[in-house]
Design an enzyme around this catalytic site. Sequence first.
Site, PDB file in Angstrom:
ATOM      1  N   GLY A 226       0.827  -1.197   0.000  1.00  0.00           N
ATOM      2  CA  GLY A 226       0.000   0.000   0.000  1.00  0.00           C
ATOM      3  C   GLY A 226       0.857   1.241   0.000  1.00  0.00           C
TER       4      GLY A 226
ATOM      5  N   VAL B 213       3.646  -5.362   2.829  1.00  0.00           N
ATOM      6  CA  VAL B 213       3.151  -6.098   3.991  1.00  0.00           C
ATOM      7  C   VAL B 213       3.504  -7.571   3.804  1.00  0.00           C
ATOM      8  CG1 VAL B 213       1.129  -6.688   5.381  1.00  0.00           C
ATOM      9  CG2 VAL B 213       1.252  -4.461   4.250  1.00  0.00           C
TER      10      VAL B 213
ATOM     11  N   LYS C  91       4.167  -4.904   8.554  1.00  0.00           N
ATOM     12  CA  LYS C  91       4.009  -3.753   7.678  1.00  0.00           C
ATOM     13  C   LYS C  91       5.298  -2.929   7.746  1.00  0.00           C
ATOM     14  CE  LYS C  91       0.657   0.041   7.113  1.00  0.00           C
ATOM     15  NZ  LYS C  91      -0.556   0.617   7.733  1.00  0.00           N
TER      16      LYS C  91
ATOM     17  N   ASP D  96      -9.123   7.571   5.820  1.00  0.00           N
ATOM     18  CA  ASP D  96      -8.750   6.790   4.633  1.00  0.00           C
ATOM     19  C   ASP D  96      -9.473   5.448   4.633  1.00  0.00           C
ATOM     20  OD1 ASP D  96      -7.491   6.378   2.207  1.00  0.00           O
ATOM     21  OD2 ASP D  96      -5.696   5.500   3.096  1.00  0.00           O
TER      22      ASP D  96
END
Length: 768
Positions: free
Chosen positions: A458, A463, A478, A575
């Site tokens: 992302g 990840v 992450k 988000d």
Amino acid sequence: MISTSGFFWKAKAGRIFELGFFSDDFSGNYYIGIWFKADKNKVVWVGNREIPISDSSGILQIRSGNLVFMDRRQVPWLLNSENVATAINTTATLLDSGNFVLKEEYTGTVLWQSFDNPTDTYLPGMKLGWSALNTNQPSFHLFVSWVSPQSPTRGLFTLTMDRINFTKIQVWRGDKVRMDIGFWDGHNLRFIFDNSTSGNDYNFSHHSTADEAYFNFSGNKNYDIVWFVMASTGKLDQYFMVDGKISSVSHALCENSTGRCLTSLPSMCEDGESFSQVKGSLPSMFNIGAINTGPSGCETLCESNCSCTAFASLQNDKECQLYYGSKQDLLKTIVKGPGIIYIRGTAATNGGKKWKLGLALTVSLATLLVLIPFSLCCYLRWRKGHKEDSVTEGIINLDQESLFQRATNVSPVQQNAVRGASNIELGRQKDQDLPLFSISTIQTATNYFAESNKLGEGGFGPVYKGKLLVEGQEIAVKRLSKISRQGSGEFKNEVSVICKLQHRNLVRLLGCCIEAEESILIYEYMPNKSLDFFIFDSTKRLLLDWGKRVNIVEGIAQGLLYLHKYSRLRIIHRDLKSSNILLDSDMNPKISDFGMARIFGDNDTRGKTNRVVGTFGYMSPEYAMDGLFSEKSDVFSFGVIVLEIITGKKNIAFFEADHSLNLLGKAWTLWKEGNGMELMDSTLRASCSSSEVMRYIQMGLLCVQERSIDRPNMSDVVSLLSNQSFALPFPKEPAFLCQQISTDADSSSSRQRRYSQNDLTISQVHGR
């Protein structure tokens, strides 16, 4: 019929006014308006300020007795929606007073008039206050400013009659600050700005009965017409026309006794709202927007947008240049010349040398601050030897500011933070304490970040799936990428926010690793990846029947309700999207990715940012366009997700055959026509009822309405979802109804920047 191609209606007698379409040069939208024939820039009424037309194909016509406007999509909107005509034979007339009237042709009964729906301009004959008080539908007339001199959408200031004391006139500011600016003394209306002569320019009347209470006024014989405008700057402007020529005077709204002025808004910009002057011209290589407006309008535009660093008017004073780049870059590249640049805040006139000296000192100091703790840290590591190879290396207390220093460089916090692994049990840490993992532990768990263990990537970075050797627990790792569009700020934010949250519908943070150049977050592993992995795949979506999708919607709603109302910290996610909804082994949803979240105080209702972060298709209009975020911003994103879950289609990738509607637009159109079931994913037909589907579509549309005030809060959403017997209110038109962006990330970013007043950081959706 009126169209945007240049035809307009004119008053039949003196032809003082014209009616037609005009464009907002700033956004490119088209509006129905009335303006003075002598000056088309003096728009006195806007008919569709809440529903602008996005192109030049607008048409206004009488259809079935009603005033209907539409654009190239041929979706009809009623101009007289407050009072729909029952008779077919009607006529519409623009009067010399500026009033646009719809009447029954034979009886002469007025069905609707523009004077009952004012915008920012108070014309003679208009009412300010209440009418039809003893009926089921009393109406209140007030005047709301434009958001800027170029944009007729609703602004910050409202001219109104006091709703309790009918003898007062007030102006309200957007932050609910109000000021009494006029009062009725029994014979005349006295404004706070009245002098010995200004009161002779107009004649106000006050009417108060059981049925109505309002002010109206007329001019005197010295002028063709006098009128007032509630300006976007917070001033009350007074205009005069004599022999077709228009002049004006602007009244500042200040209390003489205190000196307090309504226009004294608290600065929302880091560099303030004042400008200093520097000789020269704006460089052409940076982001400069040119707009046709005068010097005062130019300053207003830049002042109201914190992203605007500087402005300049060209020599003819008709074109405004707005600069959105870095102030430091601007000061180094100003083009010499006779012009004047107005720079927000204090400008360093001898920019180069002072700026470079300040930079050198800053770098030197920063280097010392990094090297000293780093040396101490290395010494401590040398003494500890191999003790850091345990599964959990220590605990970070989030109340210490030193955690945040450690997110970007090595800090002395490690001296106190690192404790024995026996002090904690993984997953059962103390309140506000976060386990600290070593990089060697994470490397072992992920097989040195092997590509085969990569789950996705992302905006933060990749990840990975991992497994702790000692506990045998599966984890999701992450890792902040060096080239990430996000950075240390998002990392710190996510740690500080999610560590303090505990809810079954929020992903759990197990710990973090801040070592050398690594910034890593360790989460509980979600075996079913993310929601978008299923609903946007033609095969995998078969695994989500209607019951599972309802469970996912309700789980997301419960998680958001906890964030907004019941957590120790009030959180706005900012988000929320399908790829940030993770699914556990039982397909229960868990909200993730809190790097862009904001913490609200108990009394906060709305925030503003100059850096808009988020994902196309999920951002609310007030956030994308003005940087304003609140709980209702998350509600908008939730509504988009609900519609995506029902349809199995992405809002940002949905296209009609002619590319005119996105998913929200299609859902709105079909729901209005009573054909909402056409939206449903075809794989659901055997597992749901049409009434349930229609209810969830309606709920989704309620959440994506244009105005944030019209959207429900999450308490209402959860209540309505759990009580199927409650009737849902009817939604209004959704925001971003038309498809205006490309699915290509780069073109999307550049296109969106044309419409937003803020810097944008856009997340792209990737597989997890």
